[in-house]
Design a protein around this motif. Structure first.
Motif, PDB file in Angstrom:
ATOM      1  N   THR A 124       0.847  -1.192   0.000  1.00 23.74           N
ATOM      2  CA  THR A 124       0.000   0.000   0.000  1.00 23.74           C
ATOM      3  C   THR A 124       0.881   1.241   0.000  1.00 23.74           C
ATOM      4  O   THR A 124       1.933   1.264   0.634  1.00 23.74           O
ATOM      5  CB  THR A 124      -0.944   0.028   1.216  1.00 23.74           C
ATOM      6  N   GLY A 125       0.457   2.237  -0.754  1.00 22.11           N
ATOM      7  CA  GLY A 125       1.191   3.494  -0.822  1.00 22.11           C
ATOM      8  C   GLY A 125       2.628   3.321  -1.278  1.00 22.11           C
ATOM      9  O   GLY A 125       3.504   4.049  -0.842  1.00 22.11           O
ATOM     10  N   THR A 126       2.882   2.382  -2.159  1.00 19.96           N
ATOM     11  CA  THR A 126       4.248   2.095  -2.597  1.00 19.96           C
ATOM     12  C   THR A 126       4.624   2.928  -3.816  1.00 19.96           C
ATOM     13  O   THR A 126       3.773   3.319  -4.597  1.00 19.96           O
ATOM     14  CB  THR A 126       4.422   0.589  -2.890  1.00 19.96           C
ATOM     15  N   ALA A 127       5.909   3.197  -3.955  1.00 21.51           N
ATOM     16  CA  ALA A 127       6.424   3.918  -5.120  1.00 21.51           C
ATOM     17  C   ALA A 127       6.780   2.911  -6.190  1.00 21.51           C
ATOM     18  O   ALA A 127       7.494   1.942  -5.936  1.00 21.51           O
ATOM     19  CB  ALA A 127       7.652   4.732  -4.734  1.00 21.51           C
TER      20      ALA A 127
ATOM     21  N   ILE B 194       6.850 -14.810 -14.389  1.00 23.42           N
ATOM     22  CA  ILE B 194       6.487 -13.455 -14.794  1.00 23.42           C
ATOM     23  C   ILE B 194       5.655 -12.807 -13.697  1.00 23.42           C
ATOM     24  O   ILE B 194       4.652 -13.368 -13.240  1.00 23.42           O
ATOM     25  CB  ILE B 194       5.700 -13.457 -16.122  1.00 23.42           C
ATOM     26  N   ALA B 195       6.088 -11.624 -13.268  1.00 20.07           N
ATOM     27  CA  ALA B 195       5.371 -10.886 -12.225  1.00 20.07           C
ATOM     28  C   ALA B 195       4.121 -10.227 -12.817  1.00 20.07           C
ATOM     29  O   ALA B 195       4.162  -9.669 -13.914  1.00 20.07           O
ATOM     30  CB  ALA B 195       6.279  -9.824 -11.618  1.00 20.07           C
ATOM     31  N   TRP B 196       3.013 -10.327 -12.088  1.00 19.78           N
ATOM     32  CA  TRP B 196       1.750  -9.687 -12.441  1.00 19.78           C
ATOM     33  C   TRP B 196       1.337  -8.785 -11.289  1.00 19.78           C
ATOM     34  O   TRP B 196       1.363  -9.205 -10.134  1.00 19.78           O
ATOM     35  CB  TRP B 196       0.656 -10.739 -12.649  1.00 19.78           C
ATOM     36  N   GLU B 197       0.962  -7.566 -11.621  1.00 17.91           N
ATOM     37  CA  GLU B 197       0.484  -6.658 -10.585  1.00 17.91           C
ATOM     38  C   GLU B 197      -0.939  -6.238 -10.876  1.00 17.91           C
ATOM     39  O   GLU B 197      -1.341  -6.096 -12.027  1.00 17.91           O
ATOM     40  CB  GLU B 197       1.387  -5.418 -10.463  1.00 17.91           C
ATOM     41  N   SER B 198      -1.711  -6.067  -9.816  1.00 17.22           N
ATOM     42  CA  SER B 198      -3.032  -5.451  -9.868  1.00 17.22           C
ATOM     43  C   SER B 198      -2.885  -4.200  -9.022  1.00 17.22           C
ATOM     44  O   SER B 198      -2.441  -4.287  -7.872  1.00 17.22           O
ATOM     45  CB  SER B 198      -4.089  -6.377  -9.262  1.00 17.22           C
ATOM     46  N   TYR B 199      -3.226  -3.022  -9.586  1.00 13.70           N
ATOM     47  CA  TYR B 199      -2.927  -1.812  -8.840  1.00 13.70           C
ATOM     48  C   TYR B 199      -3.863  -0.655  -9.169  1.00 13.70           C
ATOM     49  O   TYR B 199      -4.535  -0.636 -10.192  1.00 13.70           O
ATOM     50  CB  TYR B 199      -1.481  -1.385  -9.079  1.00 13.70           C
ATOM     51  N   ARG B 200      -3.859   0.292  -8.243  1.00 12.34           N
ATOM     52  CA  ARG B 200      -4.574   1.557  -8.404  1.00 12.34           C
ATOM     53  C   ARG B 200      -3.568   2.671  -8.151  1.00 12.34           C
ATOM     54  O   ARG B 200      -2.914   2.708  -7.100  1.00 12.34           O
ATOM     55  CB  ARG B 200      -5.714   1.672  -7.402  1.00 12.34           C
ATOM     56  N   THR B 201      -3.416   3.570  -9.111  1.00  6.58           N
ATOM     57  CA  THR B 201      -2.495   4.691  -8.976  1.00  6.58           C
ATOM     58  C   THR B 201      -3.124   5.755  -8.081  1.00  6.58           C
ATOM     59  O   THR B 201      -4.278   6.133  -8.274  1.00  6.58           O
ATOM     60  CB  THR B 201      -2.159   5.283 -10.361  1.00  6.58           C
ATOM     61  N   LEU B 202      -2.344   6.231  -7.111  1.00  5.76           N
ATOM     62  CA  LEU B 202      -2.820   7.237  -6.164  1.00  5.76           C
ATOM     63  C   LEU B 202      -2.324   8.638  -6.515  1.00  5.76           C
ATOM     64  O   LEU B 202      -3.047   9.610  -6.342  1.00  5.76           O
ATOM     65  CB  LEU B 202      -2.372   6.871  -4.748  1.00  5.76           C
ATOM     66  N   ALA B 203      -1.069   8.741  -6.980  1.00  8.34           N
ATOM     67  CA  ALA B 203      -0.473  10.053  -7.269  1.00  8.34           C
ATOM     68  C   ALA B 203       0.786   9.883  -8.098  1.00  8.34           C
ATOM     69  O   ALA B 203       1.399   8.819  -8.097  1.00  8.34           O
ATOM     70  CB  ALA B 203      -0.129  10.772  -5.954  1.00  8.34           C
ATOM     71  N   ALA B 204       1.169  10.941  -8.778  1.00  7.98           N
ATOM     72  CA  ALA B 204       2.450  10.976  -9.488  1.00  7.98           C
ATOM     73  C   ALA B 204       3.547  11.342  -8.502  1.00  7.98           C
ATOM     74  O   ALA B 204       3.311  12.074  -7.533  1.00  7.98           O
ATOM     75  CB  ALA B 204       2.400  11.994 -10.621  1.00  7.98           C
TER      76      ALA B 204
END
Length: 158
Positions: free
Chosen positions: A89-92, A109-119
């Protein structure tokens, strides 16, 4: 709505930006000295490239979502499949702060599921160019998946 994500490590960033800009008929929506990203609508994909000293090729794949509910639903799918989920959570990651869940497929192979919070202004909030190349956990969990109806090695049934 989900957006497919592909991150590719490249040897020559400028050449790759020219190539993918021509292929997608669009300029990157984000461009940094070591990174570029296209947020395309047709096809709906978040395609990113980076030149960070890792071997060229697919770095990781994933799904980007727009809401916490969508991310929670993806996490529940991964957990229900018992795929060894690594949550952050809250990772860069790259030039963004995100909440995400990682799994690794049987081929590594790495798979990510994510939601962008900020640039964020630097790659992975790195202070040095040599810091970790991309965002997948350094030791992703690998779960071997064996089909229920698989044949025994050497049985000749397959």
């Amino acid at each position: 709505m989900k957006r497919f994500h592909v991150h590719v490590s490249v040897d020559q960033l400028d050449d790759s930006i020219r190539f993918y800009s021509a292929m997608f008929n669009a300029q990157p929506t984000v461009q940094k000295p070591d990174y570029a990203k296209w947020m395309l609508e047709d096809p709906r994909i978040n395609f990113a490239i980076s030149q960070r000293g890792t071997p060229a090729g697919v770095d990781h794949l994933g799904f980007q979502v727009d809401s916490d509910d969508e991310l929670a639903a993806l996490q529940a799918q991964l957990q229900a499949a018992d795929l060894g989920v690594v949550s952050e959570t809250g990772t860069a990651c790259c030039y963004a702060e995100s909440d995400k869940h990682w799994v690794t497929d049987p081929s590594g192979i790495a798979w990510e599921s994510y939601r962008t919070l900020a640039a964020i202004p630097t790659f992975n909030r790195a202070r040095q160019e040599s810091e970790r190349a991309c965002c997948a956990p350094s030791q992703p969990t690998l779960q071997t998946i064996t089909p229920k109806n698989s044949c025994a090695p050497g049985s000749g049934c397959c």
